[in-house]
Each structure stands twice: as C-alpha cells, then as structure tokens.
Design an enzyme around this catalytic site. Structure first.
Site, PDB file in Angstrom:
ATOM      1  N   LYS A  13       0.788  -1.105   0.066  1.00 52.41           N
ATOM      2  CA  LYS A  13       0.137  -0.107  -0.023  1.00 52.41           C
ATOM      3  C   LYS A  13       1.063   1.301   0.052  1.00 52.41           C
ATOM      4  O   LYS A  13       0.763   2.260  -0.985  1.00 52.41           O
ATOM      5  CB  LYS A  13      -1.095  -0.046   1.250  1.00 52.41           C
ATOM      6  N   ARG A  88     -10.079   0.274   8.292  1.00 58.87           N
ATOM      7  CA  ARG A  88      -9.731  -0.828   9.101  1.00 58.87           C
ATOM      8  C   ARG A  88     -10.982  -1.901   9.636  1.00 58.87           C
ATOM      9  O   ARG A  88     -10.703  -2.847  10.033  1.00 58.87           O
ATOM     10  CB  ARG A  88      -8.596  -0.753   9.651  1.00 58.87           C
ATOM     11  N   ARG A 127      12.029  -5.216   5.158  1.00 64.50           N
ATOM     12  CA  ARG A 127      11.671  -4.005   4.794  1.00 64.50           C
ATOM     13  C   ARG A 127      12.391  -3.022   5.792  1.00 64.50           C
ATOM     14  O   ARG A 127      12.482  -3.369   7.036  1.00 64.50           O
ATOM     15  CB  ARG A 127      10.244  -3.774   5.422  1.00 64.50           C
ATOM     16  N   ARG A 160      10.837  -1.315  11.440  1.00 65.21           N
ATOM     17  CA  ARG A 160       9.770  -1.112  12.419  1.00 65.21           C
ATOM     18  C   ARG A 160       9.576  -2.133  13.379  1.00 65.21           C
ATOM     19  O   ARG A 160       9.811  -3.472  13.250  1.00 65.21           O
ATOM     20  CB  ARG A 160       8.445  -1.059  11.463  1.00 65.21           C
ATOM     21  N   ARG A 171      -0.557  -9.336  13.440  1.00 71.53           N
ATOM     22  CA  ARG A 171      -1.130  -8.217  12.401  1.00 71.53           C
ATOM     23  C   ARG A 171      -1.914  -8.919  11.371  1.00 71.53           C
ATOM     24  O   ARG A 171      -3.038  -8.439  10.893  1.00 71.53           O
ATOM     25  CB  ARG A 171       0.050  -7.530  11.845  1.00 71.53           C
TER      26      ARG A 171
HETATM   27  P1  AP5 Z   1       4.782  -1.527   1.953  1.00 68.79           P
HETATM   28  O1  AP5 Z   1       4.485  -0.753   0.732  1.00 68.79           O
HETATM   29  O2  AP5 Z   1       5.469  -0.789   2.920  1.00 68.79           O
HETATM   30  O3  AP5 Z   1       3.660  -2.333   2.461  1.00 68.79           O
HETATM   31  P2  AP5 Z   1       2.277  -1.740   3.304  1.00 68.79           P
HETATM   32  O4  AP5 Z   1       1.094  -2.479   2.546  1.00 68.79           O
HETATM   33  O5  AP5 Z   1       2.269  -0.340   3.270  1.00 68.79           O
HETATM   34  O6  AP5 Z   1       2.262  -2.647   4.486  1.00 68.79           O
HETATM   35  P3  AP5 Z   1       2.271  -1.833   5.982  1.00 68.79           P
HETATM   36  O7  AP5 Z   1       3.116  -2.940   6.889  1.00 68.79           O
HETATM   37  O8  AP5 Z   1       2.831  -0.573   6.131  1.00 68.79           O
HETATM   38  O9  AP5 Z   1       0.828  -2.268   6.161  1.00 68.79           O
HETATM   39  P4  AP5 Z   1      -0.150  -2.263   7.579  1.00 68.79           P
HETATM   40  O10 AP5 Z   1      -1.408  -1.991   7.295  1.00 68.79           O
HETATM   41  O11 AP5 Z   1       0.249  -3.298   8.400  1.00 68.79           O
HETATM   42  O12 AP5 Z   1       0.854  -1.029   8.575  1.00 68.79           O
HETATM   43  P5  AP5 Z   1       0.236   0.728   8.899  1.00 68.79           P
HETATM   44  O13 AP5 Z   1       1.417   0.967   8.950  1.00 68.79           O
HETATM   45  O14 AP5 Z   1      -0.887   0.836   8.022  1.00 68.79           O
HETATM   46  O15 AP5 Z   1       5.671  -2.761   1.417  1.00 68.79           O
HETATM   47  C1  AP5 Z   1       6.075  -3.688   2.270  1.00 68.79           C
HETATM   48  C2  AP5 Z   1       7.583  -4.223   1.900  1.00 68.79           C
HETATM   49  O16 AP5 Z   1       7.495  -4.964   0.535  1.00 68.79           O
HETATM   50  C3  AP5 Z   1       8.768  -3.083   1.594  1.00 68.79           C
HETATM   51  O17 AP5 Z   1       9.875  -3.368   2.055  1.00 68.79           O
HETATM   52  C4  AP5 Z   1       8.530  -2.902   0.021  1.00 68.79           C
HETATM   53  O18 AP5 Z   1       9.682  -2.338  -0.460  1.00 68.79           O
HETATM   54  C5  AP5 Z   1       8.236  -4.202  -0.432  1.00 68.79           C
HETATM   55  N1  AP5 Z   1       7.209  -4.291  -1.814  1.00 68.79           N
HETATM   56  C6  AP5 Z   1       6.181  -3.481  -1.866  1.00 68.79           C
HETATM   57  N2  AP5 Z   1       5.597  -3.851  -2.844  1.00 68.79           N
HETATM   58  C7  AP5 Z   1       6.273  -4.815  -3.494  1.00 68.79           C
HETATM   59  C8  AP5 Z   1       6.014  -5.584  -4.880  1.00 68.79           C
HETATM   60  N3  AP5 Z   1       5.200  -5.345  -5.625  1.00 68.79           N
HETATM   61  N4  AP5 Z   1       6.969  -6.207  -5.064  1.00 68.79           N
HETATM   62  C9  AP5 Z   1       8.164  -6.675  -4.191  1.00 68.79           C
HETATM   63  N5  AP5 Z   1       8.154  -6.009  -2.817  1.00 68.79           N
HETATM   64  C10 AP5 Z   1       7.267  -4.908  -2.684  1.00 68.79           C
HETATM   65  O19 AP5 Z   1      -0.382   0.319  10.390  1.00 68.79           O
HETATM   66  C11 AP5 Z   1       0.406   0.039  11.619  1.00 68.79           C
HETATM   67  C12 AP5 Z   1      -0.149   0.018  12.822  1.00 68.79           C
HETATM   68  O20 AP5 Z   1      -0.861   1.026  13.189  1.00 68.79           O
HETATM   69  C13 AP5 Z   1      -1.513  -1.160  12.839  1.00 68.79           C
HETATM   70  O21 AP5 Z   1      -0.928  -2.445  13.089  1.00 68.79           O
HETATM   71  C14 AP5 Z   1      -2.407  -0.658  14.082  1.00 68.79           C
HETATM   72  O22 AP5 Z   1      -1.973  -0.542  15.084  1.00 68.79           O
HETATM   73  C15 AP5 Z   1      -2.344   1.027  13.668  1.00 68.79           C
HETATM   74  N6  AP5 Z   1      -3.240   1.340  12.781  1.00 68.79           N
HETATM   75  C16 AP5 Z   1      -2.949   2.062  11.311  1.00 68.79           C
HETATM   76  N7  AP5 Z   1      -4.134   2.418  10.880  1.00 68.79           N
HETATM   77  C17 AP5 Z   1      -5.307   1.952  11.621  1.00 68.79           C
HETATM   78  C18 AP5 Z   1      -6.594   2.076  11.582  1.00 68.79           C
HETATM   79  N8  AP5 Z   1      -7.247   2.670  10.557  1.00 68.79           N
HETATM   80  N9  AP5 Z   1      -7.364   1.686  12.866  1.00 68.79           N
HETATM   81  C19 AP5 Z   1      -6.737   1.093  13.765  1.00 68.79           C
HETATM   82  N10 AP5 Z   1      -5.417   0.748  13.837  1.00 68.79           N
HETATM   83  C20 AP5 Z   1      -4.625   1.417  12.919  1.00 68.79           C
HETATM   84 MG    MG Z   2       2.350   1.081   4.738  1.00 67.58          MG
END
Ligand code: AP5
Ligand code: MG
Length: 216
Positions: A13, A88, A127, A160, A171
């Site tokens: 994402k 979410r 990552r 992270r 997660r």
């Molecule tokens: P990346 O693009 O970073 O993946 P991502 O989908 O953004 O994954 P996240 O871990 O950031 O998502 P998440 O939803 O768990 O975390 P968030 O920060 O939102 O890519 C990942 C890796 O893969 C990278 O190394 C990249 O280079 C590689 N990659 C990407 N695309 C690729 C491809 N096509 N091919 C190969 N490699 C690739 O949330 C964190 C925490 O915040 C949650 O756990 C929760 O506690 C809280 N939180 C956030 N939002 C909410 C909400 N709305 N409600 C409640 N709690 C929330």
């Molecule tokens: Mg992300």
C-alpha cells in the site's frame, strides 16, 4: 481521485502510494504513518496509541476517526486523497461513507491488493523505512543507494518494531478478522477493484495506472 487502498500488512500500500503521489499529485493519508509520527513525538496521544501499534493490534476506532477527519478537512484534500491503512473496521468504513456522502464527495474506488501470506512475511522482515519522510525500502528487492540511509532525506533507516515475525503474525490475524470483511462491504457498494500485488512493483504501478484511467 478519491481512493482507499486496502490489503494485508506488506501488500504494498505504501509503495504504490508513493507512485500515485508522484504520478498524480494526490495527497496520501496513511494512518500508520500519522500514528508513528505521534508516537515518535512523545505526545500524550502518541503514548496512548503506542502499545496498540507495538502489539500489532488496532488503535480504537474513536481515536482513529478523530485523526482521519481532521486530516481530511485540510485544504489539500479538496482535490482528492488516497487512504492507506484506513478504514480497517466496519465502523471506520461506515463513518467514512457517511462523512463523504454528506460532503457530496463519494469514493471513486477501493483498491484491494491480493498477495499470499508467505510473500507478505518475507517482504516485512526485510523492509526498512525512513522515520523522517516515511520512504519505504527493502534490503532484498528495493535497497537504498547507501546502506541504511534514506535516498530522499539521508536519515538513518529503521526496522519497524512491528516488523518482527511474532508481531507480523498478530497483524495478519487482525487483518483477517477485522479488515478483510470490508472487501465484501465495498463489493456490495460496487466500489471494489482488485490488483495482483504479488507482482513486482513496476507491474503493480502499471496495473494501477490502467485502473486509474477509469476514475481519474
Ligand atoms: P509496503 O508498501 O511498506 O507495504 P504496506 O502495505 O504499506 O504494509 P504496512 O506494513 O505498512 O501495512 P500495515 O497496514 O500493516 O501498517 P500500517 O502502517 O498501516 O511494502 C512492504 C515491503 O514490501 C517493503 O519493503 C517494500 O519495499 C516491499 N514491496 C512493496 N511492494 C512490493 C512489490 N510489488 N514487490 C516486491 N516487494 C514489494 O499500520 C501500522 C499499525 O498502526 C497497525 O498495526 C495498527 O496498530 C495501527 N493502525 C493504522 N491504521 C489504523 C486504523 N485505521 N485503525 C486502527 N489502527 C490502525
Ligand atoms: Mg504502509
């Protein structure tokens, strides 16, 4: 463009969001990035949410909605937005629908990433992210030019705390339980489009561009 990107941790994402910001100039709203910034600032809000993030649990809906609607009310969002990691839960999704409906600015689409779990775990343990500008890297397939240093702002990269295998497992479980049901919710609203996120990032960007031509 008014979009939601939905998918499990590590599906890409944040990576696709960088492409969309660069290509279309659409503001990017990542609740994860916003929460990590609060956490790093040591604010009382940051302290309140830290334990949820570190355990891989969801921050309570009422805290999330305040932050999101505050961001959505800023002038840059008048021209559109990409939500990354929000909504979410069903409560968050319904609150967003109501807010956008009242504003007469409904979502154009919800883009759901499809990626097998074994790929997700592999991507997350390798990552690295920039805590200063939120740029995303991968030591295997998308390394920075200088080891452990952000290409964009030269800040030191971090692994992270929620990218360790035990927290990743939680997660993924939280995603399946609380967030995946939103896929049917948005399908029912006729907003869902899917993207094969298991492909390399250039191919994912290309798939997105084909989709975006229909709603931008
Ligand atoms: P990346 O693009 O970073 O993946 P991502 O989908 O953004 O994954 P996240 O871990 O950031 O998502 P998440 O939803 O768990 O975390 P968030 O920060 O939102 O890519 C990942 C890796 O893969 C990278 O190394 C990249 O280079 C590689 N990659 C990407 N695309 C690729 C491809 N096509 N091919 C190969 N490699 C690739 O949330 C964190 C925490 O915040 C949650 O756990 C929760 O506690 C809280 N939180 C956030 N939002 C909410 C909400 N709305 N409600 C409640 N709690 C929330
Ligand atoms: Mg992300």
């Amino acid at each position: 463009m008014r979009l939601v990107l939905i998918g499990p941790p590590g599906c890409g994402k944040g990576t696709l969001s960088s492409f969309i910001v660069k290509e279309y100039g659409t503001p990017h709203i990542s609740t994860g990035d916003i929460f990590r910034e609060h956490r790093a600032s040591g604010s009382s809000f940051g302290q309140k949410i830290a334990s949820y993030i570190d355990r891989g649990e969801l921050v309570p809906d009422e805290l999330v909605l305040d932050v999101v609607f505050d961001r959505l009310g800023r002038p840059d969002c008048a021209k559109g937005f990409i939500f990354d990691g929000f909504p979410r839960t069903l409560q968050q999704a319904e609150a967003l629908q109501e807010r956008l409906h009242k504003a007469g600015k409904p979502l154009d689409a919800v883009v759901a990433f499809e990626v097998p779990d074994e790929i997700l775990v592999g991507r997350l343990v390798t990552r690295r992210v920039c805590p200063n500008c939120n740029a995303v890297y991968n030591i295997k397939n998308c390394p920075p030019k200088v080891e452990n240093t952000c290409d964009q702002c030269q800040h030191e990269l971090v692994h992270r705390p929620d990218d360790h295998e035990d927290v990743i497992k939680s997660r993924l479980e939280v995603y399946r339980r609380s967030t995946e049901p939103l896929i049917d919710y948005y399908k029912g609203l006729g907003l869902l489009v899917t993207l094969d996120g298991s492909q390399g990032s250039q191919e994912v960007d290309r798939q997105f561009s084909v989709l975006a031509a229909k709603f931008s």
